[in-house]
Design a protein around this motif. Structure first.
Motif, PDB file in Angstrom:
ATOM      1  N   ASN A 173       0.828  -1.188   0.000  1.00 45.24           N
ATOM      2  CA  ASN A 173       0.000   0.000   0.000  1.00 45.24           C
ATOM      3  C   ASN A 173       0.869   1.246   0.000  1.00 45.24           C
ATOM      4  OD1 ASN A 173      -1.852   2.013   0.394  1.00 45.24           O
ATOM      5  ND2 ASN A 173      -2.886   1.014   2.097  1.00 45.24           N
ATOM      6  N   LEU A 174       0.845   2.014  -1.098  1.00 39.47           N
ATOM      7  CA  LEU A 174       1.659   3.217  -1.213  1.00 39.47           C
ATOM      8  C   LEU A 174       1.257   4.258  -0.183  1.00 39.47           C
ATOM      9  CD1 LEU A 174       3.873   4.671  -2.734  1.00 39.47           C
ATOM     10  CD2 LEU A 174       2.173   5.469  -4.370  1.00 39.47           C
ATOM     11  N   ASN A 175       0.001   4.287   0.243  1.00 43.60           N
ATOM     12  CA  ASN A 175      -0.431   5.259   1.245  1.00 43.60           C
ATOM     13  C   ASN A 175       0.269   5.060   2.572  1.00 43.60           C
ATOM     14  OD1 ASN A 175      -2.212   6.472  -0.544  1.00 43.60           O
ATOM     15  ND2 ASN A 175      -3.853   5.066  -0.012  1.00 43.60           N
ATOM     16  N   ASN A 176       0.726   3.865   2.871  1.00 45.62           N
ATOM     17  CA  ASN A 176       1.458   3.609   4.102  1.00 45.62           C
ATOM     18  C   ASN A 176       2.944   3.860   3.947  1.00 45.62           C
ATOM     19  OD1 ASN A 176      -0.828   2.822   5.471  1.00 45.62           O
ATOM     20  ND2 ASN A 176      -0.602   0.681   4.909  1.00 45.62           N
ATOM     21  N   ALA A 177       3.374   4.306   2.789  1.00 47.94           N
ATOM     22  CA  ALA A 177       4.795   4.454   2.507  1.00 47.94           C
ATOM     23  C   ALA A 177       5.292   5.880   2.712  1.00 47.94           C
ATOM     24  CB  ALA A 177       5.086   4.001   1.087  1.00 47.94           C
ATOM     25  N   VAL A 178       4.695   6.619   3.627  1.00 50.85           N
ATOM     26  CA  VAL A 178       5.136   7.963   3.937  1.00 50.85           C
ATOM     27  C   VAL A 178       6.061   7.885   5.132  1.00 50.85           C
ATOM     28  CG1 VAL A 178       4.401  10.260   4.613  1.00 50.85           C
ATOM     29  CG2 VAL A 178       2.993   8.915   3.068  1.00 50.85           C
ATOM     30  N   ASP A 205      12.058   3.525  10.109  1.00 49.16           N
ATOM     31  CA  ASP A 205      10.688   3.201  10.481  1.00 49.16           C
ATOM     32  C   ASP A 205      10.054   2.323   9.408  1.00 49.16           C
ATOM     33  OD1 ASP A 205      10.068   4.924   8.428  1.00 49.16           O
ATOM     34  OD2 ASP A 205       9.165   6.451   9.681  1.00 49.16           O
ATOM     35  N   LYS A 206       8.970   1.707   9.769  1.00 49.07           N
ATOM     36  CA  LYS A 206       8.288   0.747   8.892  1.00 49.07           C
ATOM     37  C   LYS A 206       7.856   1.395   7.580  1.00 49.07           C
ATOM     38  CE  LYS A 206       6.146  -3.172   8.076  1.00 49.07           C
ATOM     39  NZ  LYS A 206       6.861  -4.155   7.324  1.00 49.07           N
ATOM     40  N   ALA A 207       7.405   2.650   7.642  1.00 45.97           N
ATOM     41  CA  ALA A 207       6.932   3.320   6.438  1.00 45.97           C
ATOM     42  C   ALA A 207       8.058   3.520   5.431  1.00 45.97           C
ATOM     43  CB  ALA A 207       6.291   4.661   6.788  1.00 45.97           C
TER      44      ALA A 207
END
Length: 81
Positions: A14-19, A29-31
């Motif tokens: 999910n690209l939205n979680n990649a911030v 961090d995980k993102a």
């Protein structure tokens, strides 16, 4: 001995979680690691060797529990902008 690159399995596309957020000197961090997997895939398709190496360093840092270079994280986070 360090683990081989690519032994971790990407769990979230999910690209939205990649911030990415501030690393604060700790492990990535995980993102930012999720973003590194996405960027790695795109960079491989494009033949962007500098981005591929930066992604590998961010992912390896997460696997080793160390801090990734801020320049690598900045490249990963800003890759699709």
């Amino acid at each position: 001995m360090l683990p081989q690159f690519g032994t971790a399995v990407r769990k979230n596309k999910n690209l939205n979680n990649a911030v990415a957020t501030d690393l604060g000197g700790g492990a990535p961090d995980k993102a930012s690691v999720d973003a590194a997997w996405l960027v790695l895939e795109a960079a491989n398709d494009l033949g962007d060797h500098a981005a591929i190496e930066a992604c590998r360093r961010v992912i390896d840092a997460e696997l080793n529990g160390t801090a990734a270079r801020s320049s690598d994280v900045d490249l990963v986070v800003g890759y699709f902008r």
